[in-house]
Scaffold this motif. Sequence first.
Motif, PDB file in Angstrom:
ATOM      1  N   THR A   1     -25.607  64.028  50.705  1.00 33.25           N
ATOM      2  CA  THR A   1     -25.144  62.685  51.025  1.00 33.25           C
ATOM      3  C   THR A   1     -26.232  61.885  51.711  1.00 33.25           C
ATOM      4  O   THR A   1     -27.136  62.443  52.332  1.00 33.25           O
ATOM      5  N   CYS A   2     -26.163  60.582  51.616  1.00 28.21           N
ATOM      6  CA  CYS A   2     -27.203  59.729  52.187  1.00 28.21           C
ATOM      7  C   CYS A   2     -26.925  59.353  53.631  1.00 28.21           C
ATOM      8  O   CYS A   2     -27.841  59.260  54.439  1.00 28.21           O
TER       9      CYS A   2
ATOM     10  N   GLU B   1     -29.860  55.363  47.022  1.00 23.01           N
ATOM     11  CA  GLU B   1     -29.755  56.521  46.131  1.00 23.01           C
ATOM     12  C   GLU B   1     -29.374  57.754  46.944  1.00 23.01           C
ATOM     13  O   GLU B   1     -30.076  58.151  47.875  1.00 23.01           O
ATOM     14  N   SER B   2     -28.251  58.335  46.582  1.00 18.85           N
ATOM     15  CA  SER B   2     -27.762  59.513  47.278  1.00 18.85           C
ATOM     16  C   SER B   2     -27.728  60.684  46.311  1.00 18.85           C
ATOM     17  O   SER B   2     -27.589  60.501  45.100  1.00 18.85           O
TER      18      SER B   2
ATOM     19  N   SER C   1     -22.031  62.064  46.909  1.00 19.01           N
ATOM     20  CA  SER C   1     -21.285  60.875  47.316  1.00 19.01           C
ATOM     21  C   SER C   1     -22.052  60.131  48.406  1.00 19.01           C
ATOM     22  O   SER C   1     -22.811  60.733  49.180  1.00 19.01           O
ATOM     23  N   MET C   2     -21.853  58.827  48.463  1.00 17.95           N
ATOM     24  CA  MET C   2     -22.565  58.038  49.469  1.00 17.95           C
ATOM     25  C   MET C   2     -22.167  58.469  50.876  1.00 17.95           C
ATOM     26  O   MET C   2     -22.985  58.550  51.776  1.00 17.95           O
TER      27      MET C   2
ATOM     28  N   HIS D   1     -26.380  57.908  42.415  1.00 17.29           N
ATOM     29  CA  HIS D   1     -26.441  59.308  42.834  1.00 17.29           C
ATOM     30  C   HIS D   1     -27.185  60.108  41.776  1.00 17.29           C
ATOM     31  O   HIS D   1     -27.272  59.718  40.600  1.00 17.29           O
ATOM     32  N   THR D   2     -27.734  61.259  42.172  1.00 18.22           N
ATOM     33  CA  THR D   2     -28.550  62.075  41.275  1.00 18.22           C
ATOM     34  C   THR D   2     -27.821  63.304  40.739  1.00 18.22           C
ATOM     35  O   THR D   2     -28.275  63.916  39.776  1.00 18.22           O
TER      36      THR D   2
ATOM     37  N   TYR E   1     -20.968  55.052  40.455  1.00 18.09           N
ATOM     38  CA  TYR E   1     -19.889  56.011  40.683  1.00 18.09           C
ATOM     39  C   TYR E   1     -18.678  55.611  39.846  1.00 18.09           C
ATOM     40  O   TYR E   1     -18.428  54.422  39.610  1.00 18.09           O
TER      41      TYR E   1
END
Length: 517
Positions: A220-221, A240-241, A244-245, A264-265, A291
Amino acid sequence: MVRPDAYEYYVKENPSGYGNGSSWRDAMGNEDFETYLPLAPDGSTFYVATGCYVPSPAGYKINSSVSIVGGFSPNIVYGVVPADPVKYKTVFTGDPSGDDYIGRNKNLLDNSNDDVILKGDLFSADTNFDIHISGCEFSGIRNEISLACPIRCGNLYLTNCTFDKTNSISSVGLNDNKKMVADGCVFKYMKTGSPSGIFEHDSVYVNNSLFENQQGLNSTCFDRSLNVVDIRNSIFNDIESGASMFSSTKNVYLYNNLFVGASHTISSVTNFLAVKDTAVVIGNIFKNCDYKNLVNTTDHTFVKHNLCETILGTDDDINTENFADFVVDGVYNETTGTFVPTYSDWGGYVPTIVTKSDTLPDGRSILFPLKETDVLTDQRGVSRMPMTCMGAYEIGCGSDTTFVVDSIRYGDKVCGWVFAQIGVHENIMENLKSTDGCDSIVNHTVVVRPIVRNDYYVKEGGSGSGNGRNWANAMDSTDFAAYLSLAPEGATFHVAAGTYKPKYGPGLKKTNDPKEL
Protein backbone atom coordinates in the motif's frame (compact mmCIF):
# COMPACT_ATOMS: atom_id res chain seq x y z
CA MET A 1 25.81 26.98 26.34
CA VAL A 2 22.04 26.43 26.37
CA ARG A 3 20.18 28.68 28.79
CA PRO A 4 18.01 26.29 30.88
CA ASP A 5 15.48 29.04 31.63
CA ALA A 6 14.94 29.99 27.97
CA TYR A 7 12.06 28.69 25.90
CA GLU A 8 12.52 30.66 22.68
CA TYR A 9 15.53 30.36 20.38
CA TYR A 10 16.30 32.08 17.09
CA VAL A 11 18.13 30.43 14.22
CA LYS A 12 19.63 31.73 10.97
CA GLU A 13 21.57 29.94 8.28
CA ASN A 14 24.70 31.72 9.53
CA PRO A 15 25.11 32.93 13.12
CA SER A 16 24.85 36.62 13.95
CA GLY A 17 25.95 38.74 16.94
CA TYR A 18 26.75 36.53 19.92
CA GLY A 19 25.29 33.52 18.12
CA ASN A 20 23.59 32.18 21.26
CA GLY A 21 20.04 32.18 19.84
CA SER A 22 18.69 34.65 22.41
CA SER A 23 17.31 36.96 19.68
CA TRP A 24 17.38 37.47 15.92
CA ARG A 25 20.35 39.84 16.37
CA ASP A 26 22.19 37.05 18.19
CA ALA A 27 20.78 34.12 16.22
CA MET A 28 22.54 30.78 16.34
CA GLY A 29 23.68 29.10 13.14
CA ASN A 30 22.83 25.64 11.83
CA GLU A 31 25.72 23.91 13.61
CA ASP A 32 24.74 25.33 16.99
CA PHE A 33 21.07 24.57 16.25
CA GLU A 34 22.03 20.91 15.96
CA THR A 35 23.87 21.22 19.29
CA TYR A 36 21.21 23.22 21.16
CA LEU A 37 18.21 21.17 20.03
CA PRO A 38 18.78 18.05 22.19
CA LEU A 39 19.53 20.24 25.25
CA ALA A 40 16.51 22.56 25.03
CA PRO A 41 13.92 22.36 27.85
CA ASP A 42 10.50 20.89 27.28
CA GLY A 43 8.12 23.28 25.52
CA SER A 44 10.84 25.24 23.70
CA THR A 45 10.26 26.91 20.34
CA PHE A 46 12.92 27.41 17.68
CA TYR A 47 12.19 30.18 15.16
CA VAL A 48 14.17 29.47 12.00
CA ALA A 49 14.81 32.03 9.25
CA THR A 50 14.88 31.20 5.55
CA GLY A 51 17.90 29.25 4.39
CA CYS A 52 19.31 25.83 3.56
CA TYR A 53 20.03 23.78 6.68
CA VAL A 54 22.18 20.69 6.08
CA PRO A 55 22.53 18.26 8.99
CA SER A 56 25.55 16.21 9.90
CA PRO A 57 25.20 12.48 9.11
CA ALA A 58 23.96 12.01 12.69
CA GLY A 59 20.93 14.24 12.05
CA TYR A 60 19.10 16.44 14.56
CA LYS A 61 18.51 14.81 17.95
CA ILE A 62 15.65 15.95 20.20
CA ASN A 63 15.21 15.12 23.89
CA SER A 64 12.05 17.10 24.72
CA SER A 65 8.76 18.24 23.20
CA VAL A 66 9.63 21.20 20.98
CA SER A 67 8.22 23.40 18.22
CA ILE A 68 10.15 24.41 15.08
CA VAL A 69 8.73 27.36 13.15
CA GLY A 70 10.23 28.36 9.79
CA GLY A 71 9.46 30.95 7.15
CA PHE A 72 11.07 34.13 8.50
CA SER A 73 12.96 36.79 6.55
CA PRO A 74 16.78 36.61 6.68
CA ASN A 75 16.77 40.29 7.62
CA ILE A 76 14.40 40.03 10.56
CA VAL A 77 15.82 41.72 13.67
CA TYR A 78 12.96 41.73 16.19
CA GLY A 79 9.85 39.77 17.15
CA VAL A 80 8.13 36.83 15.51
CA VAL A 81 5.92 38.52 12.97
CA PRO A 82 3.65 36.05 11.12
CA ALA A 83 5.86 33.65 9.21
CA ASP A 84 5.61 33.54 5.40
CA PRO A 85 6.89 30.11 4.32
CA VAL A 86 5.82 30.72 0.72
CA LYS A 87 8.14 33.73 0.41
CA TYR A 88 10.83 32.68 2.87
CA LYS A 89 11.69 29.01 2.56
CA THR A 90 13.27 27.22 5.49
CA VAL A 91 14.70 24.03 4.00
CA PHE A 92 16.20 21.07 5.84
CA THR A 93 17.97 18.99 3.24
CA GLY A 94 20.59 16.36 2.57
CA ASP A 95 21.20 17.89 -0.86
CA PRO A 96 23.38 21.00 -0.36
CA SER A 97 23.51 21.90 -4.05
CA GLY A 98 19.74 21.41 -4.50
CA ASP A 99 20.16 19.46 -7.72
CA ASP A 100 18.80 16.02 -6.81
CA TYR A 101 16.33 14.74 -9.36
CA ILE A 102 13.88 11.93 -9.86
CA GLY A 103 15.05 9.33 -12.36
CA ARG A 104 13.35 6.29 -13.86
CA ASN A 105 11.07 4.39 -11.52
CA LYS A 106 10.99 7.54 -9.35
CA ASN A 107 14.41 6.85 -7.83
CA LEU A 108 16.18 9.77 -6.17
CA LEU A 109 19.47 10.56 -7.93
CA ASP A 110 22.29 12.93 -6.92
CA ASN A 111 23.58 15.10 -9.76
CA SER A 112 26.60 16.56 -7.93
CA ASN A 113 27.47 13.59 -5.73
CA ASP A 114 27.45 15.85 -2.66
CA ASP A 115 24.50 14.46 -0.70
CA VAL A 116 24.62 13.89 3.05
CA ILE A 117 23.53 10.31 3.69
CA LEU A 118 22.01 10.14 7.15
CA LYS A 119 22.97 7.38 9.54
CA GLY A 120 19.49 7.51 11.04
CA ASP A 121 16.58 9.93 11.06
CA LEU A 122 16.68 13.59 10.08
CA PHE A 123 14.83 14.60 13.30
CA SER A 124 14.80 11.96 16.00
CA ALA A 125 13.07 12.09 19.37
CA ASP A 126 11.93 9.54 21.92
CA THR A 127 8.31 8.45 21.53
CA ASN A 128 7.43 10.31 24.73
CA PHE A 129 8.16 13.64 23.04
CA ASP A 130 5.91 15.47 20.59
CA ILE A 131 7.17 17.67 17.75
CA HIS A 132 5.33 20.62 16.20
CA ILE A 133 6.77 21.82 12.87
CA SER A 134 5.43 24.74 10.87
CA GLY A 135 6.59 26.43 7.67
CA CYS A 136 9.51 24.10 6.87
CA GLU A 137 10.58 22.06 3.85
CA PHE A 138 12.33 18.69 3.83
CA SER A 139 14.04 17.59 0.62
CA GLY A 140 16.69 15.25 -0.72
CA ILE A 141 16.69 13.10 2.41
CA ARG A 142 18.22 9.65 2.21
CA ASN A 143 19.27 7.18 4.90
CA GLU A 144 21.79 4.36 5.01
CA ILE A 145 19.60 2.13 7.20
CA SER A 146 16.35 0.59 6.05
CA LEU A 147 13.92 1.85 8.70
CA ALA A 148 15.05 5.46 8.96
CA CYS A 149 12.62 8.29 8.30
CA PRO A 150 12.68 12.08 8.12
CA ILE A 151 10.92 12.55 11.46
CA ARG A 152 10.65 10.11 14.34
CA CYS A 153 8.91 11.16 17.55
CA GLY A 154 5.75 10.78 19.60
CA ASN A 155 2.82 12.78 18.25
CA LEU A 156 3.76 14.76 15.14
CA TYR A 157 2.01 18.00 14.13
CA LEU A 158 2.76 19.54 10.72
CA THR A 159 1.48 22.86 9.37
CA ASN A 160 2.43 24.37 5.99
CA CYS A 161 5.30 21.94 5.47
CA THR A 162 6.66 20.38 2.27
CA PHE A 163 8.22 16.93 1.88
CA ASP A 164 9.99 16.72 -1.49
CA LYS A 165 12.12 13.79 -2.64
CA THR A 166 12.30 12.14 0.77
CA ASN A 167 13.36 8.74 -0.48
CA SER A 168 13.16 6.69 2.71
CA ILE A 169 10.91 3.79 3.66
CA SER A 170 8.78 5.72 6.12
CA SER A 171 8.67 9.04 4.39
CA VAL A 172 6.98 11.24 6.99
CA GLY A 173 7.01 9.76 10.46
CA LEU A 174 7.28 6.40 12.17
CA ASN A 175 5.45 5.57 15.35
CA ASP A 176 2.75 2.93 15.50
CA ASN A 177 1.32 4.14 18.82
CA LYS A 178 0.96 7.88 18.23
CA LYS A 179 -0.84 10.25 15.87
CA MET A 180 0.19 12.54 13.06
CA VAL A 181 -1.75 15.70 12.16
CA ALA A 182 -0.95 17.55 8.93
CA ASP A 183 -2.69 20.72 7.77
CA GLY A 184 -1.87 22.62 4.59
CA CYS A 185 1.11 20.42 3.61
CA VAL A 186 2.64 19.29 0.32
CA PHE A 187 3.98 15.75 -0.16
CA LYS A 188 5.64 15.05 -3.53
CA TYR A 189 8.12 12.69 -5.18
CA MET A 190 8.07 10.25 -2.31
CA LYS A 191 8.80 6.54 -2.60
CA THR A 192 8.26 3.85 -0.01
CA GLY A 193 8.87 0.10 0.04
CA SER A 194 7.15 -2.95 1.49
CA PRO A 195 5.92 -3.33 4.14
CA SER A 196 5.87 0.37 4.91
CA GLY A 197 3.72 3.25 3.79
CA ILE A 198 4.15 7.00 3.72
CA PHE A 199 2.30 7.28 7.02
CA GLU A 200 3.06 4.93 9.89
CA HIS A 201 1.39 6.43 12.91
CA ASP A 202 -1.48 4.84 14.77
CA SER A 203 -3.81 7.64 13.67
CA VAL A 204 -3.33 10.04 10.76
CA TYR A 205 -5.35 13.23 10.23
CA VAL A 206 -4.70 15.27 7.07
CA ASN A 207 -6.50 18.38 5.83
CA ASN A 208 -6.03 20.80 2.91
CA SER A 209 -2.93 19.07 1.55
CA LEU A 210 -1.44 18.01 -1.79
CA PHE A 211 -0.01 14.58 -2.62
CA GLU A 212 1.82 14.30 -5.94
CA ASN A 213 4.04 11.70 -7.63
CA GLN A 214 3.89 9.09 -4.87
CA GLN A 215 4.97 5.47 -5.24
CA GLY A 216 4.45 2.56 -2.88
CA LEU A 217 6.44 -0.51 -3.95
CA ASN A 218 4.82 -3.94 -3.63
CA SER A 219 2.43 -2.74 -0.95
CA THR A 220 0.00 0.00 0.00
CA CYS A 221 1.09 3.58 -0.59
CA PHE A 222 -0.38 5.47 2.33
CA ASP A 223 -0.59 3.36 5.43
CA ARG A 224 0.36 0.19 7.23
CA SER A 225 -1.75 -1.35 9.98
CA LEU A 226 -3.10 1.96 11.17
CA ASN A 227 -6.09 2.50 13.42
CA VAL A 228 -7.51 5.64 11.77
CA VAL A 229 -6.82 7.49 8.51
CA ASP A 230 -8.86 10.69 8.16
CA ILE A 231 -8.11 12.79 5.06
CA ARG A 232 -10.18 15.79 4.02
CA ASN A 233 -10.14 18.51 1.40
CA SER A 234 -6.94 17.27 -0.23
CA ILE A 235 -5.67 16.57 -3.75
CA PHE A 236 -3.98 13.36 -4.89
CA ASN A 237 -2.24 13.41 -8.29
CA ASP A 238 -0.21 10.62 -9.95
CA ILE A 239 -0.24 8.07 -7.14
CA GLU A 240 1.06 4.55 -7.84
CA SER A 241 0.52 1.90 -5.20
CA GLY A 242 1.47 -1.74 -5.23
CA ALA A 243 -1.92 -2.83 -3.88
CA SER A 244 -4.92 -0.86 -2.63
CA MET A 245 -4.30 2.83 -2.05
CA PHE A 246 -5.30 2.44 1.60
CA SER A 247 -5.18 -1.04 3.13
CA SER A 248 -4.64 -2.87 6.41
CA THR A 249 -6.31 0.06 8.15
CA LYS A 250 -9.20 -0.38 10.58
CA ASN A 251 -11.02 2.87 9.82
CA VAL A 252 -10.72 5.17 6.78
CA TYR A 253 -12.55 8.50 6.42
CA LEU A 254 -12.29 10.41 3.12
CA TYR A 255 -14.18 13.69 2.71
CA ASN A 256 -14.11 16.12 -0.24
CA ASN A 257 -10.86 14.91 -1.81
CA LEU A 258 -9.83 14.84 -5.48
CA PHE A 259 -8.00 11.74 -6.77
CA VAL A 260 -6.42 12.00 -10.24
CA GLY A 261 -4.34 9.18 -11.67
CA ALA A 262 -4.45 6.56 -8.91
CA SER A 263 -3.01 3.24 -10.11
CA HIS A 264 -1.68 -0.06 -8.80
CA THR A 265 0.89 -2.62 -9.97
CA ILE A 266 -0.59 -5.84 -8.57
CA SER A 267 -3.14 -6.98 -11.16
CA SER A 268 -5.26 -9.02 -8.75
CA VAL A 269 -6.11 -5.94 -6.65
CA THR A 270 -9.55 -4.48 -7.42
CA ASN A 271 -10.41 -2.21 -4.46
CA PHE A 272 -9.22 1.36 -4.05
CA LEU A 273 -9.84 0.95 -0.31
CA ALA A 274 -9.35 -2.29 1.61
CA VAL A 275 -10.35 -1.61 5.21
CA LYS A 276 -10.86 -3.87 8.18
CA ASP A 277 -13.75 -2.11 9.87
CA THR A 278 -15.18 1.28 8.84
CA ALA A 279 -15.05 3.13 5.51
CA VAL A 280 -16.68 6.56 5.17
CA VAL A 281 -16.23 8.05 1.67
CA ILE A 282 -18.25 11.21 0.99
CA GLY A 283 -17.99 13.97 -1.61
CA ASN A 284 -14.82 12.82 -3.36
CA ILE A 285 -13.92 12.97 -7.07
CA PHE A 286 -12.12 10.05 -8.74
CA LYS A 287 -10.61 10.71 -12.17
CA ASN A 288 -8.42 8.33 -14.21
CA CYS A 289 -8.20 5.74 -11.42
CA ASP A 290 -7.61 2.16 -12.59
CA TYR A 291 -9.26 0.38 -9.65
CA LYS A 292 -12.47 -1.51 -10.38
CA ASN A 293 -14.24 -0.91 -7.06
CA LEU A 294 -14.17 1.96 -4.63
CA VAL A 295 -14.13 -0.04 -1.41
CA ASN A 296 -14.42 -3.56 -0.08
CA THR A 297 -17.74 -4.24 1.64
CA THR A 298 -17.79 -4.19 5.43
CA ASP A 299 -20.56 -3.90 8.00
CA HIS A 300 -19.66 -0.25 8.47
CA THR A 301 -19.36 1.13 4.94
CA PHE A 302 -20.89 4.54 4.26
CA VAL A 303 -20.31 5.80 0.71
CA LYS A 304 -22.27 8.55 -1.04
CA HIS A 305 -22.13 11.70 -3.16
CA ASN A 306 -18.86 10.78 -4.86
CA LEU A 307 -18.18 11.66 -8.48
CA CYS A 308 -16.64 8.58 -10.07
CA GLU A 309 -15.17 7.96 -13.50
CA THR A 310 -14.73 4.24 -14.34
CA ILE A 311 -14.28 3.24 -10.69
CA LEU A 312 -17.52 1.81 -9.27
CA GLY A 313 -18.98 3.36 -6.17
CA THR A 314 -22.53 2.94 -4.86
CA ASP A 315 -26.02 3.87 -6.03
CA ASP A 316 -25.69 7.15 -4.14
CA ASP A 317 -22.63 8.13 -6.16
CA ILE A 318 -22.60 9.83 -9.55
CA ASN A 319 -20.91 7.47 -12.00
CA THR A 320 -20.15 9.07 -15.33
CA GLU A 321 -17.57 8.84 -18.12
CA ASN A 322 -15.23 11.68 -19.08
CA PHE A 323 -16.72 14.12 -16.57
CA ALA A 324 -13.31 15.77 -16.22
CA ASP A 325 -13.70 17.13 -19.74
CA PHE A 326 -16.47 19.30 -18.32
CA VAL A 327 -15.31 19.87 -14.76
CA VAL A 328 -11.55 19.55 -14.11
CA ASP A 329 -9.15 21.56 -16.24
CA GLY A 330 -6.11 19.71 -17.53
CA VAL A 331 -4.48 17.81 -20.41
CA TYR A 332 -4.96 14.13 -21.31
CA ASN A 333 -1.76 12.45 -22.54
CA GLU A 334 -2.83 9.74 -24.99
CA THR A 335 0.67 8.24 -25.12
CA THR A 336 0.95 7.60 -21.39
CA GLY A 337 -2.79 7.35 -20.76
CA THR A 338 -2.61 9.89 -17.94
CA PHE A 339 -4.59 13.02 -17.15
CA VAL A 340 -2.51 15.97 -15.92
CA PRO A 341 -4.65 18.50 -14.02
CA THR A 342 -3.97 22.24 -14.08
CA TYR A 343 -3.00 23.81 -10.78
CA SER A 344 -3.94 27.27 -9.56
CA ASP A 345 -1.78 29.33 -7.22
CA TRP A 346 -4.36 31.08 -5.06
CA GLY A 347 -1.84 32.73 -2.76
CA GLY A 348 -1.89 30.10 -0.02
CA TYR A 349 0.65 27.42 0.82
CA VAL A 350 -1.09 24.60 -1.07
CA PRO A 351 -2.24 25.01 -4.70
CA THR A 352 -5.60 23.74 -5.92
CA ILE A 353 -7.07 22.30 -9.12
CA VAL A 354 -8.54 24.60 -11.76
CA THR A 355 -12.17 23.81 -12.63
CA LYS A 356 -13.87 24.43 -15.96
CA SER A 357 -17.43 24.23 -14.72
CA ASP A 358 -19.52 24.15 -11.59
CA THR A 359 -21.99 21.64 -13.02
CA LEU A 360 -22.15 18.33 -14.82
CA PRO A 361 -23.38 18.23 -18.43
CA ASP A 362 -26.90 17.44 -17.19
CA GLY A 363 -26.92 20.60 -15.04
CA ARG A 364 -26.38 18.98 -11.65
CA SER A 365 -24.27 21.09 -9.32
CA ILE A 366 -20.99 19.62 -8.06
CA LEU A 367 -20.09 22.69 -6.05
CA PHE A 368 -22.49 23.24 -3.18
CA PRO A 369 -23.61 25.94 -2.81
CA LEU A 370 -22.94 28.15 -5.83
CA LYS A 371 -24.27 31.60 -4.98
CA GLU A 372 -24.90 32.82 -1.45
CA THR A 373 -23.71 36.10 0.01
CA ASP A 374 -23.03 34.64 3.44
CA VAL A 375 -20.83 31.85 2.12
CA LEU A 376 -17.09 32.21 1.57
CA THR A 377 -15.79 32.74 -1.97
CA ASP A 378 -12.69 30.70 -2.73
CA GLN A 379 -9.81 31.30 -5.12
CA ARG A 380 -11.83 29.88 -8.03
CA GLY A 381 -14.34 32.68 -7.68
CA VAL A 382 -17.13 30.36 -6.53
CA SER A 383 -18.83 29.98 -3.17
CA ARG A 384 -18.11 27.04 -0.93
CA MET A 385 -19.00 25.63 2.45
CA PRO A 386 -16.71 27.17 5.06
CA MET A 387 -15.73 23.87 6.65
CA THR A 388 -14.02 22.81 3.42
CA CYS A 389 -10.70 24.04 2.11
CA MET A 390 -9.67 25.67 -1.13
CA GLY A 391 -10.12 23.12 -3.89
CA ALA A 392 -12.66 20.99 -2.08
CA TYR A 393 -15.85 19.83 -3.72
CA GLU A 394 -19.29 19.45 -2.20
CA ILE A 395 -21.54 17.16 -4.21
CA GLY A 396 -25.32 17.03 -3.91
CA CYS A 397 -27.44 18.74 -1.31
CA GLY A 398 -29.49 17.94 1.73
CA SER A 399 -32.06 19.47 4.01
CA ASP A 400 -30.56 18.26 7.27
CA THR A 401 -28.58 20.41 9.66
CA THR A 402 -24.84 19.75 9.64
CA PHE A 403 -22.93 20.30 12.87
CA VAL A 404 -19.34 21.45 12.47
CA VAL A 405 -16.57 22.33 14.93
CA ASP A 406 -14.10 24.89 13.55
CA SER A 407 -10.83 25.17 15.48
CA ILE A 408 -9.09 28.40 14.53
CA ARG A 409 -6.43 30.76 15.82
CA TYR A 410 -7.15 34.26 17.05
CA GLY A 411 -7.66 36.55 14.02
CA ASP A 412 -8.69 33.78 11.56
CA LYS A 413 -12.01 33.91 9.72
CA VAL A 414 -14.98 31.55 9.74
CA CYS A 415 -18.10 32.33 7.72
CA GLY A 416 -16.46 35.59 6.72
CA TRP A 417 -16.21 36.83 10.33
CA VAL A 418 -13.15 37.44 12.47
CA PHE A 419 -13.63 36.21 16.03
CA ALA A 420 -11.87 38.62 18.38
CA GLN A 421 -12.68 36.73 21.59
CA ILE A 422 -10.71 33.68 22.69
CA GLY A 423 -12.90 30.74 23.72
CA VAL A 424 -15.82 28.69 22.41
CA HIS A 425 -18.52 30.38 20.30
CA GLU A 426 -21.60 28.20 19.80
CA ASN A 427 -24.61 28.20 17.45
CA ILE A 428 -23.13 30.22 14.58
CA MET A 429 -25.80 29.46 11.98
CA GLU A 430 -25.22 29.45 8.24
CA ASN A 431 -27.94 29.00 5.63
CA LEU A 432 -26.90 27.43 2.32
CA LYS A 433 -28.77 27.00 -0.94
CA SER A 434 -27.74 24.99 -4.00
CA THR A 435 -28.75 25.57 -7.60
CA ASP A 436 -31.53 22.99 -7.43
CA GLY A 437 -33.16 24.78 -4.50
CA CYS A 438 -32.25 22.46 -1.61
CA ASP A 439 -31.71 24.32 1.63
CA SER A 440 -29.14 23.25 4.17
CA ILE A 441 -28.10 24.63 7.54
CA VAL A 442 -24.61 24.44 9.01
CA ASN A 443 -24.37 24.93 12.77
CA HIS A 444 -20.83 26.02 13.64
CA THR A 445 -19.15 25.73 17.00
CA VAL A 446 -16.07 27.93 16.68
CA VAL A 447 -13.16 27.25 19.03
CA VAL A 448 -10.87 30.30 18.90
CA ARG A 449 -7.45 29.36 20.21
CA PRO A 450 -4.90 31.93 21.40
CA ILE A 451 -1.78 32.86 19.48
CA VAL A 452 0.86 30.29 20.40
CA ARG A 453 3.20 31.68 23.02
CA ASN A 454 5.21 30.17 25.83
CA ASP A 455 4.43 32.99 28.27
CA TYR A 456 1.20 34.90 29.00
CA TYR A 457 0.77 37.81 31.43
CA VAL A 458 -2.32 38.50 33.60
CA LYS A 459 -3.44 41.51 35.63
CA GLU A 460 -6.66 41.98 37.56
CA GLY A 461 -8.07 44.63 35.20
CA GLY A 462 -5.87 43.95 32.18
CA SER A 463 -3.71 46.57 30.44
CA GLY A 464 -2.91 47.82 26.95
CA SER A 465 -4.28 45.62 24.18
CA GLY A 466 -5.07 42.86 26.68
CA ASN A 467 -3.59 40.09 24.53
CA GLY A 468 -1.32 38.83 27.32
CA ARG A 469 1.91 39.22 25.34
CA ASN A 470 3.68 41.15 28.13
CA TRP A 471 2.91 43.12 31.29
CA ALA A 472 2.13 46.23 29.26
CA ASN A 473 -0.57 44.27 27.42
CA ALA A 474 -1.69 41.89 30.16
CA MET A 475 -5.01 40.07 29.86
CA ASP A 476 -7.75 40.45 32.46
CA SER A 477 -9.35 37.69 34.55
CA THR A 478 -12.09 36.98 31.98
CA ASP A 479 -9.61 36.36 29.19
CA PHE A 480 -7.41 34.39 31.58
CA ALA A 481 -10.29 31.97 32.15
CA ALA A 482 -10.75 31.55 28.39
CA TYR A 483 -7.03 31.29 27.55
CA LEU A 484 -6.21 28.79 30.29
CA SER A 485 -8.13 25.87 28.78
CA LEU A 486 -6.88 26.58 25.22
CA ALA A 487 -3.23 27.43 25.81
CA PRO A 488 -0.55 25.29 24.13
CA GLU A 489 1.26 22.61 26.08
CA GLY A 490 4.07 23.96 28.24
CA ALA A 491 2.69 27.52 28.44
CA THR A 492 3.30 29.61 31.59
CA PHE A 493 0.87 32.22 32.96
CA HIS A 494 2.46 35.03 34.98
CA VAL A 495 -0.23 36.48 37.28
CA ALA A 496 0.10 39.85 39.07
CA ALA A 497 -1.21 40.49 42.57
CA GLY A 498 -4.97 40.91 42.73
CA THR A 499 -8.28 39.16 43.39
CA TYR A 500 -9.41 36.83 40.63
CA LYS A 501 -12.94 35.42 40.56
CA PRO A 502 -13.99 32.40 38.48
CA LYS A 503 -16.14 32.89 35.42
CA TYR A 504 -19.64 31.55 36.11
CA GLY A 505 -22.03 30.27 33.44
CA PRO A 506 -25.17 32.31 32.73
CA GLY A 507 -27.43 29.70 34.36
CA LEU A 508 -25.78 29.91 37.77
CA LYS A 509 -27.42 31.93 40.52
CA LYS A 510 -25.45 34.82 41.95
CA THR A 511 -25.62 35.12 45.72
CA ASN A 512 -23.69 36.49 48.67
CA ASP A 513 -25.21 33.98 51.09
CA PRO A 514 -22.49 31.45 52.06
CA LYS A 515 -25.20 28.80 52.58
CA GLU A 516 -26.14 28.97 48.92
CA LEU A 517 -22.61 28.79 47.58
